[in-house]
Design an enzyme around this catalytic site. Structure first.
Site, PDB file in Angstrom:
ATOM      1  N   CYS A   1       0.813  -1.216   0.000  1.00  0.00           N
ATOM      2  CA  CYS A   1       0.000   0.000   0.000  1.00  0.00           C
ATOM      3  C   CYS A   1       0.849   1.269   0.000  1.00  0.00           C
ATOM      4  CB  CYS A   1      -0.944  -0.018   1.193  1.00  0.00           C
ATOM      5  SG  CYS A   1      -1.784  -1.591   1.357  1.00  0.00           S
TER       6      CYS A   1
ATOM      7  N   HIS B   1      -3.051   6.456   2.883  1.00  0.00           N
ATOM      8  CA  HIS B   1      -3.580   5.241   2.253  1.00  0.00           C
ATOM      9  C   HIS B   1      -4.950   4.940   2.859  1.00  0.00           C
ATOM     10  CE1 HIS B   1      -4.344   1.155   1.284  1.00  0.00           C
ATOM     11  NE2 HIS B   1      -3.937   0.668   2.448  1.00  0.00           N
TER      12      HIS B   1
ATOM     13  N   ASN C   1     -10.367  -1.033   0.293  1.00  0.00           N
ATOM     14  CA  ASN C   1      -8.906  -0.935   0.365  1.00  0.00           C
ATOM     15  C   ASN C   1      -8.332  -1.431  -0.961  1.00  0.00           C
ATOM     16  OD1 ASN C   1      -6.166  -1.340   0.766  1.00  0.00           O
ATOM     17  ND2 ASN C   1      -6.398  -2.099   2.859  1.00  0.00           N
TER      18      ASN C   1
HETATM   19  O1  UT7 Z   1      -3.861  -1.774   3.720  1.00  0.00           O
HETATM   20  C1  UT7 Z   1      -2.763  -2.210   4.450  1.00  0.00           C
HETATM   21  C2  UT7 Z   1      -2.798  -1.800   5.876  1.00  0.00           C
HETATM   22  N1  UT7 Z   1      -3.928  -2.401   6.535  1.00  0.00           N
HETATM   23  C3  UT7 Z   1      -4.525  -1.806   7.555  1.00  0.00           C
HETATM   24  O2  UT7 Z   1      -4.136  -0.724   7.906  1.00  0.00           O
HETATM   25  C4  UT7 Z   1      -5.663  -2.526   8.237  1.00  0.00           C
HETATM   26  C5  UT7 Z   1      -5.711  -2.189   9.692  1.00  0.00           C
HETATM   27  N2  UT7 Z   1      -6.738  -2.907  10.414  1.00  0.00           N
HETATM   28  C6  UT7 Z   1      -8.068  -2.710  10.263  1.00  0.00           C
HETATM   29  O3  UT7 Z   1      -8.499  -1.945   9.436  1.00  0.00           O
HETATM   30  C7  UT7 Z   1      -8.992  -3.416  11.237  1.00  0.00           C
HETATM   31  O4  UT7 Z   1      -8.228  -4.052  12.215  1.00  0.00           O
HETATM   32  C8  UT7 Z   1      -9.959  -4.456  10.583  1.00  0.00           C
HETATM   33  C9  UT7 Z   1     -10.993  -3.719   9.739  1.00  0.00           C
HETATM   34  C10 UT7 Z   1      -9.165  -5.408   9.717  1.00  0.00           C
HETATM   35  C11 UT7 Z   1     -10.706  -5.216  11.659  1.00  0.00           C
HETATM   36  O5  UT7 Z   1     -11.386  -4.309  12.517  1.00  0.00           O
HETATM   37  P1  UT7 Z   1     -11.213  -4.371  14.096  1.00  0.00           P
HETATM   38  O6  UT7 Z   1     -12.090  -3.368  14.659  1.00  0.00           O
HETATM   39  O7  UT7 Z   1      -9.745  -4.274  14.404  1.00  0.00           O
HETATM   40  O8  UT7 Z   1     -11.783  -5.791  14.423  1.00  0.00           O
HETATM   41  P2  UT7 Z   1     -11.124  -6.952  15.255  1.00  0.00           P
HETATM   42  O9  UT7 Z   1     -10.225  -7.766  14.379  1.00  0.00           O
HETATM   43  O10 UT7 Z   1     -10.554  -6.408  16.516  1.00  0.00           O
HETATM   44  O11 UT7 Z   1     -12.409  -7.796  15.618  1.00  0.00           O
HETATM   45  C12 UT7 Z   1     -13.440  -7.292  16.477  1.00  0.00           C
HETATM   46  C13 UT7 Z   1     -14.578  -8.279  16.486  1.00  0.00           C
HETATM   47  C14 UT7 Z   1     -14.113  -9.723  16.669  1.00  0.00           C
HETATM   48  O12 UT7 Z   1     -15.085 -10.394  17.440  1.00  0.00           O
HETATM   49  P3  UT7 Z   1     -14.846 -10.654  19.014  1.00  0.00           P
HETATM   50  O13 UT7 Z   1     -13.581 -11.444  19.096  1.00  0.00           O
HETATM   51  O14 UT7 Z   1     -14.716  -9.290  19.620  1.00  0.00           O
HETATM   52  O15 UT7 Z   1     -16.069 -11.396  19.406  1.00  0.00           O
HETATM   53  C15 UT7 Z   1     -14.117 -10.283  15.277  1.00  0.00           C
HETATM   54  O16 UT7 Z   1     -14.295 -11.676  15.228  1.00  0.00           O
HETATM   55  O17 UT7 Z   1     -15.245  -8.244  15.217  1.00  0.00           O
HETATM   56  C16 UT7 Z   1     -15.316  -9.566  14.687  1.00  0.00           C
HETATM   57  N3  UT7 Z   1     -15.251  -9.465  13.237  1.00  0.00           N
HETATM   58  C17 UT7 Z   1     -16.342  -9.334  12.454  1.00  0.00           C
HETATM   59  N4  UT7 Z   1     -17.651  -9.285  12.756  1.00  0.00           N
HETATM   60  C18 UT7 Z   1     -18.496  -9.130  11.705  1.00  0.00           C
HETATM   61  C19 UT7 Z   1     -14.152  -9.469  12.445  1.00  0.00           C
HETATM   62  N5  UT7 Z   1     -14.510  -9.349  11.162  1.00  0.00           N
HETATM   63  C20 UT7 Z   1     -15.855  -9.272  11.144  1.00  0.00           C
HETATM   64  C21 UT7 Z   1     -16.801  -9.120  10.113  1.00  0.00           C
HETATM   65  N6  UT7 Z   1     -18.106  -9.067  10.452  1.00  0.00           N
HETATM   66  N7  UT7 Z   1     -16.438  -9.041   8.805  1.00  0.00           N
END
Ligand code: UT7
Length: 324
Positions: A112, A248, A278
């Protein structure tokens, strides 16, 4: 001579995919995706549409919108982590399809941050006096490398391409650059390269994107806030005097957090995440083009662009917008 960015073009595939699409095969919903990422729609390339095709679409758009000729382009750089194939390079395919008979051609892999890295390389080629007219693409078909069984990542990605023309000029418009890598974070964002032994030979059978979202999120905030002040200092332009900040587009919450931590106004940021998802190396040119088409970005505006992603790598450019 100095490097001057004179024109921009972009291309996205026709197919629009909304968040409800994912509800049919993974446990997710529109509300979660919008609130956690800011993504409403993204574009998917067609079955036989690959990164090189997206590059050609962006180049055609650059020519049409800016009324420029590309015949004397002497170098092509394509930043991508999703090439149609690793050999021949996307840059060589683009060089051929655009009939650029006098151009050198290379692909670069900086995820990215690739578009910003490409600008830095073009800037160097022109400053060295070896080249005069360079095309820099950021182009991806991420959806062809997406693991659709992983709900934390598959909802994020989209396909698209952007390109800038960078020319030798007595007065350039690239005011500052920065670049870095933190390779020990590579484990948090990578293509899987699954392997199988066939007749005693180690073969790559599958490569899909894997991400530890939380870790990358945290790293991005720390790294980009630091790079914002590094680039402000190097360019001699205070953060508050930048007209547009274009990080980005990985997640709307990252952009909001960067703004709240640095005091930079959110309304002076440009993003492509909400409508294109993204798109890795394409996200910054797509956001910039959106800003230009919406009449926000004007000639002479000072832009702060920072890419960050798999590597982990980052790269930033401050420039005075000179294109139409
Ligand atoms: O482009 C290159 C650089 N990349 C980035 O900068 C990406 C950086 N990271 C992010 O944008 C975020 O971390 C994500 C969008 C990938 C994920 O969001 P988050 O708020 O960090 O979610 P998380 O991984 O902490 O998950 C929170 C909860 C989890 O459930 P529990 O364990 O709290 O019960 C996940 O299982 O959300 C759940 N979850 C979802 N729920 C519904 C994860 N993905 C989904 C989903 N739908 N698609």
């Amino acid at each position: 001579m100095q490097a001057k960015i004179t024109a921009l073009g972009t291309y996205v595939p026709d197919r629009v995919v909304d968040n409800h699409f994912f509800e049919t095969f993974i446990d997710t919903n529109d509300e979660w995706i919008v609130s956690r990422t800011g993504i409403q729609t993204r574009r998917y390339s067609a079955e036989h549409e690959y990164t090189s095709h997206l590059c050609i679409g962006a180049a055609k758009n650059l020519v049409e919108e800016n009324l420029v000729m590309l015949d004397d382009v002497d170098f092509v750089i394509v930043a991508t982590v999703t090439p149609d194939q690793t050999m021949p390079s996307m840059a060589s395919q683009v060089q051929d399809k655009l009939g650029l008979t006098n151009a050198g051609a290379i692909d670069i892999s900086a995820a990215c941050a690739g578009f910003a890295y490409g600008i830095i390389l073009a800037n160097g080629l022109i400053a060295a006096g070896t080249h005069r007219k360079v095309l820099v693409f950021g182009a991806e078909t991420l959806t062809k490398f997406t693991n659709f069984e992983d709900r934390t990542s598959c909802i994020l990605f989209g396909d698209g391409a952007g390109v800038v023309l960078i020319e030798a000029a007595p007065e350039g418009n690239i005011l500052a650059v920065s670049a870095g890598s933190q390779g020990d974070g590579g484990k948090d964002l990578y293509m899987s390269n699954q392997r199988k032994q066939i007749n005693g030979v180690d073969i790559i059978t599958d490569n899909k994107i894997h991400q530890n979202g939380r870790a990358v999120f945290k790293w991005a905030i720390n790294t980009v806030t630091e790079q914002m002040s590094v680039l402000a200092k190097r360019s001699g332009i205070a953060l508050e005097d930048m007209d547009w900040f274009i990080p980005h587009s990985a997640n709307m919450r990252i952009i909001e957090t960067l703004c709240s931590q640095t005091g930079f106004p959110l309304e002076k940021t440009l993003e492509s995440i909400s409508i294109y998802g993204n798109t890795s190396s394409a996200s910054i040119p797509l956001a910039l083009h959106r800003g230009i088409r919406e009449g926000k970005v004007k000639k002479g505006d000072r832009l702060l662009m920072i890419g960050f992603g798999g590597g982990l790598v980052y790269a930033g450019v401050v420039l005075e917008w000179g294109g139409k």
